[in-house]
Design a protein around this motif. Structure first.
Motif, PDB file in Angstrom:
ATOM      1  N   SER A   1       0.810  -1.230   0.082  1.00  0.00           N
ATOM      2  CA  SER A   1      -0.060  -0.047  -0.130  1.00  0.00           C
ATOM      3  C   SER A   1       0.870   1.017  -0.118  1.00  0.00           C
ATOM      4  CB  SER A   1      -0.830   0.003   1.185  1.00  0.00           C
ATOM      5  OG  SER A   1      -0.104   0.361   2.448  1.00  0.00           O
ATOM      6  N   GLU A   2       1.991   1.164   0.732  1.00  0.00           N
ATOM      7  CA  GLU A   2       2.894   2.497   0.801  1.00  0.00           C
ATOM      8  C   GLU A   2       3.440   2.635  -0.698  1.00  0.00           C
ATOM      9  OE1 GLU A   2       3.799   4.409   3.940  1.00  0.00           O
ATOM     10  OE2 GLU A   2       1.796   3.874   3.426  1.00  0.00           O
ATOM     11  N   VAL A   3       3.983   1.619  -1.277  1.00  0.00           N
ATOM     12  CA  VAL A   3       4.447   1.636  -2.692  1.00  0.00           C
ATOM     13  C   VAL A   3       3.392   2.200  -3.671  1.00  0.00           C
ATOM     14  CG1 VAL A   3       5.111   0.267  -4.680  1.00  0.00           C
ATOM     15  CG2 VAL A   3       5.853  -0.419  -2.490  1.00  0.00           C
ATOM     16  N   ILE A   4       1.967   1.661  -3.411  1.00  0.00           N
ATOM     17  CA  ILE A   4       0.997   2.192  -4.542  1.00  0.00           C
ATOM     18  C   ILE A   4       0.538   3.718  -4.383  1.00  0.00           C
ATOM     19  CG2 ILE A   4      -1.257   1.706  -5.118  1.00  0.00           C
ATOM     20  CD1 ILE A   4      -0.982  -1.150  -5.004  1.00  0.00           C
ATOM     21  N   ARG A   5       0.697   3.904  -2.812  1.00  0.00           N
ATOM     22  CA  ARG A   5       0.373   5.289  -2.466  1.00  0.00           C
ATOM     23  C   ARG A   5       1.583   6.210  -3.036  1.00  0.00           C
ATOM     24  NH1 ARG A   5       1.137   8.872   2.178  1.00  0.00           N
ATOM     25  NH2 ARG A   5       2.928   7.414   3.067  1.00  0.00           N
ATOM     26  N   ALA A   6       2.837   6.017  -2.857  1.00  0.00           N
ATOM     27  CA  ALA A   6       3.721   6.898  -3.429  1.00  0.00           C
ATOM     28  C   ALA A   6       3.633   6.927  -4.933  1.00  0.00           C
ATOM     29  CB  ALA A   6       5.128   6.425  -2.887  1.00  0.00           C
ATOM     30  N   ALA A   7       3.323   5.884  -5.508  1.00  0.00           N
ATOM     31  CA  ALA A   7       3.312   5.773  -6.992  1.00  0.00           C
ATOM     32  C   ALA A   7       2.104   6.670  -7.489  1.00  0.00           C
ATOM     33  CB  ALA A   7       3.108   4.316  -7.591  1.00  0.00           C
ATOM     34  N   ILE A   8       0.736   6.658  -6.829  1.00  0.00           N
ATOM     35  CA  ILE A   8      -0.037   7.553  -7.409  1.00  0.00           C
ATOM     36  C   ILE A   8       0.131   8.932  -7.027  1.00  0.00           C
ATOM     37  CG2 ILE A   8      -2.496   8.196  -6.468  1.00  0.00           C
ATOM     38  CD1 ILE A   8      -3.069   5.271  -6.051  1.00  0.00           C
ATOM     39  N   LEU A   9       0.998   9.244  -5.899  1.00  0.00           N
ATOM     40  CA  LEU A   9       1.014  10.692  -5.352  1.00  0.00           C
ATOM     41  C   LEU A   9       2.183  11.156  -6.388  1.00  0.00           C
ATOM     42  CD1 LEU A   9       1.188  10.784  -1.585  1.00  0.00           C
ATOM     43  CD2 LEU A   9      -0.544  11.617  -3.214  1.00  0.00           C
ATOM     44  N   SER A  10       3.046  10.283  -7.260  1.00  0.00           N
ATOM     45  CA  SER A  10       3.990  10.811  -8.001  1.00  0.00           C
ATOM     46  C   SER A  10       3.476  11.116  -9.523  1.00  0.00           C
ATOM     47  CB  SER A  10       5.162   9.454  -8.360  1.00  0.00           C
ATOM     48  OG  SER A  10       4.710   8.833  -9.219  1.00  0.00           O
ATOM     49  N   ILE A  11       2.242  10.886  -9.735  1.00  0.00           N
ATOM     50  CA  ILE A  11       1.613  11.365 -11.005  1.00  0.00           C
ATOM     51  C   ILE A  11       1.045  12.617 -10.881  1.00  0.00           C
ATOM     52  CG2 ILE A  11      -0.105  10.844 -12.722  1.00  0.00           C
ATOM     53  CD1 ILE A  11       1.778   8.713 -12.170  1.00  0.00           C
ATOM     54  N   PRO A  12       1.715  13.498 -11.735  1.00  0.00           N
ATOM     55  CA  PRO A  12       1.321  15.013 -11.932  1.00  0.00           C
ATOM     56  C   PRO A  12      -0.045  15.302 -11.550  1.00  0.00           C
ATOM     57  CG  PRO A  12       2.853  14.700 -13.661  1.00  0.00           C
ATOM     58  CD  PRO A  12       2.473  13.160 -12.951  1.00  0.00           C
ATOM     59  N   LYS A  13      -0.235  16.532 -10.917  1.00  0.00           N
ATOM     60  CA  LYS A  13      -1.964  16.697 -10.616  1.00  0.00           C
ATOM     61  C   LYS A  13      -2.452  17.146 -11.880  1.00  0.00           C
ATOM     62  CE  LYS A  13      -3.856  20.508  -7.737  1.00  0.00           C
ATOM     63  NZ  LYS A  13      -3.720  21.890  -8.497  1.00  0.00           N
TER      64      LYS A  13
ATOM     65  N   PRO B   1      -2.810   3.244 -14.411  1.00  0.00           N
ATOM     66  CA  PRO B   1      -1.941   2.716 -15.553  1.00  0.00           C
ATOM     67  C   PRO B   1      -0.548   3.348 -15.379  1.00  0.00           C
ATOM     68  CG  PRO B   1      -4.003   3.417 -16.597  1.00  0.00           C
ATOM     69  CD  PRO B   1      -4.092   3.656 -14.988  1.00  0.00           C
ATOM     70  N   GLN B   2      -0.482   4.734 -14.875  1.00  0.00           N
ATOM     71  CA  GLN B   2       0.901   5.557 -15.029  1.00  0.00           C
ATOM     72  C   GLN B   2       1.553   5.055 -13.736  1.00  0.00           C
ATOM     73  OE1 GLN B   2       1.016   9.602 -16.475  1.00  0.00           O
ATOM     74  NE2 GLN B   2      -1.207   9.275 -16.660  1.00  0.00           N
ATOM     75  N   ALA B   3       0.829   4.772 -12.510  1.00  0.00           N
ATOM     76  CA  ALA B   3       1.120   4.689 -11.232  1.00  0.00           C
ATOM     77  C   ALA B   3       1.863   3.153 -11.559  1.00  0.00           C
ATOM     78  CB  ALA B   3       0.077   4.603 -10.370  1.00  0.00           C
ATOM     79  N   SER B   4       1.279   2.153 -12.138  1.00  0.00           N
ATOM     80  CA  SER B   4       1.857   1.017 -12.122  1.00  0.00           C
ATOM     81  C   SER B   4       3.349   0.933 -12.712  1.00  0.00           C
ATOM     82  CB  SER B   4       1.004  -0.208 -12.800  1.00  0.00           C
ATOM     83  OG  SER B   4       0.176   0.540 -13.754  1.00  0.00           O
ATOM     84  N   ARG B   5       3.594   1.408 -13.810  1.00  0.00           N
ATOM     85  CA  ARG B   5       4.821   1.632 -14.358  1.00  0.00           C
ATOM     86  C   ARG B   5       5.872   1.979 -13.193  1.00  0.00           C
ATOM     87  NH1 ARG B   5       8.829   4.789 -16.500  1.00  0.00           N
ATOM     88  NH2 ARG B   5       8.283   6.619 -15.799  1.00  0.00           N
TER      89      ARG B   5
END
Lengths: 249, 244
Positions: B127-139, B162-166
């Protein structure tokens, strides 16, 4: 087409829009100019509810949003459909090709048949001069090409109003022309447009009306001739002087 | 002490190379235990890993969304969950599920308890990995999705995830590979997965070094294959990113 009444927006204690009133007729191209921090981008974003205004009303083609009370999600989504936004930094979806970017709204949101959406997207990309680049990913395109995809993506939704937020500010100078050309064609076709820009030549050549904004208010409005050649307000004159000086350095 | 150990190592090696019968016995055991070990892997290690990772990923995505949601209640629940799972040893969690819960009338099969334990574990870490990945996608990506009329869930599904999974493939591969090895802890709650098979065979013939090394080798091979898969996935997702 657009009727804006006493629109206010605050971020915490900072009041960014201090009561905007504006009517835009169908088919008009309105250009908003003004110094940075004047609230022009916030104003534009309020029209698509990317920022939620604190007070006031906006009606687009009869769809009314009253911001004095919180709006239900459904109403926000319905209101958004009336307009489409073109961003300064394009904001294309990087994991989709140009064609997929343009098809995304019609297919996912409007539930239009894929083949039909594809045909429409191809037509739009041809119109903005990117027929050859349809299957490229955004990273393979120049800034000007990306922004034209952005315009096609917005047009695919068949909005009644197009909103442009400094669409050429992030572009290299030699790429500005191709984007402005597309916008000019749109205006000539009778698209209702609100454009925030620093391109004064575009404002002079294309706008039906120019608004000068400063400190959260519309200071002066008129035809391009009135604003650029005979500005009445002191602040408008100062701003135009600064811009002209910058051009002659 | 040191001398004593070296002496033993020498004896072990000597016995192999000077005593053909001893060598033959070891090879025999290695050969005959290979299939049972592999069977343990196919029956339990691999299913445990795949099922737990799938459930764990779903749990992790929901937890990540709860953490970034604006609803305080969801945030708090997610925080408590992650804190408990990350703050206690996996072995303790498995013990509670399998040996502890029967006390309050909840009896779980070993396999069920293991799935539950591993899923909860993956859910918290990933969950921490996915949270960080989602937050890394520009607003701006959220805004572009909104402006073409997408709802929150449409934007999430079509644009953001899809972008967060990369971004999350390398760290999630870490989680996955850790999970493969962590399934050996299920031996402790009587799941006859690969490591428990090794223990059982070794308890019978006393060739601990051989059997545990054999099990270790098989884990290593699995993880090596997985890292190959990771490389392929990364290539696939990188097709829309500038190579420059």
């Amino acid at each position: 087409m657009i009727a804006i009444n006493n629109l206010h927006k605050s971020f915490g204690d900072l009041e960014v829009l201090k009561g905007i009133d504006l009517n835009v007729e169908k088919g008009q191209a309105v250009v908003v100019i003004g110094p940075s921090g004047s609230g022009k981008t916030t104003f534009l974003r309020c029209l698509n509810i990317l920022e939620t205004p604190t007070a006031g009303t906006v009606a687009i083609d009869g769809h009314m949003a009253d911001f004095s009370k919180p709006l239900p999600k459904k109403q926000i989504m319905g209101f958004r459909k009336q307009s489409a936004m073109v961003f300064q930094h394009y904001n294309l979806f990087p994991h989709m090709t140009a064609l997929e970017n343009v098809m995304e709204g019609p297919v996912t949101v409007q539930k239009i048949d894929r083949a039909e959406a594809r045909a429409k997207a191809e037509e739009l990309l041809t119109k903005v001069g990117l027929k050859e680049k349809m299957n490229e990913y955004p990273f393979q395109l120049s800034g000007g090409q990306q922004q034209r995809v952005g315009i096609a993506r917005a047009l695919a939704l068949e909005p009644k109003v197009m909103l442009f937020d400094e669409p050429t500010s992030a572009l290299d100078p030699e790429l500005v022309g191709e984007v402005l050309q597309v916008m000019k064609e749109l205006a000539l076709e009778g698209m209702t447009m609100v454009v925030v820009t620093h391109e004064m030549r575009f404002a002079k050549g294309v706008a039906d009306e120019v608004l000068f904004m400063d400190a959260g208010r519309i200071i002066e409005r008129g035809t391009p001739q009135e604003i650029f050649d005979h500005p009445k307000e002191e602040r408008t004159k100062q701003f135009l002087n600064l811009i002209q000086n910058a051009d002659t350095i | 002490m040191k001398f004593h150990r070296n002496g033993l190592a020498k004896m072990y090696l000597n016995s192999i190379f000077t005593n053909p019968e001893r060598l033959e016995r070891l090879l025999d055991i290695a050969q005959s235990s290979f299939l049972p070990l592999l069977e343990g892997a196919i029956q339990y290690t691999i299913p445990l890993t795949l099922i737990s990772f799938t459930i764990g990923l779903i749990l992790a995505t929901l937890t990540a969304l709860a953490r970034i949601s604006t609803v305080k209640f969801f945030q708090i629940i997610a925080r408590i969950y992650v804190s408990i799972i990350r703050g206690t040893p996996l072995l303790v969690q498995l013990s509670i599920l399998f040996y502890g819960l029967p006390t309050v009338g909840i009896t779980l099969e070993p396999f069920t308890a293991a799935i539950l334990g591993f899923s909860l574990n993956v859910g918290a870490y990933a969950s921490e990995v996915i949270r960080a990945a989602i937050l890394s996608i520009p607003k701006g990506q959220w805004e572009a999705a909104n402006t073409i009329g997408m709802s929150y869930s449409q934007a999430l599904k079509r644009i953001i995830l899809p972008q967060a999974s990369r971004v999350s493939i390398p760290p999630l591969s870490n989680t996955f590979i850790s999970l493969v090895k962590d399934t050996s802890l299920a031996s402790f709650i009587l799941v006859t997965e690969m490591f428990r098979r090794a223990q059982e065979i070794a308890a019978f013939n006393y060739e601990f070094l051989l059997l545990y090394s054999q099990a270790g080798l098989l884990y290593w091979i699995f993880c090596f294959l997985l890292s190959l898969v990771q490389g392929r996935l990364e290539n696939r997702f990188d097709r829309y990113v500038s190579k420059a």
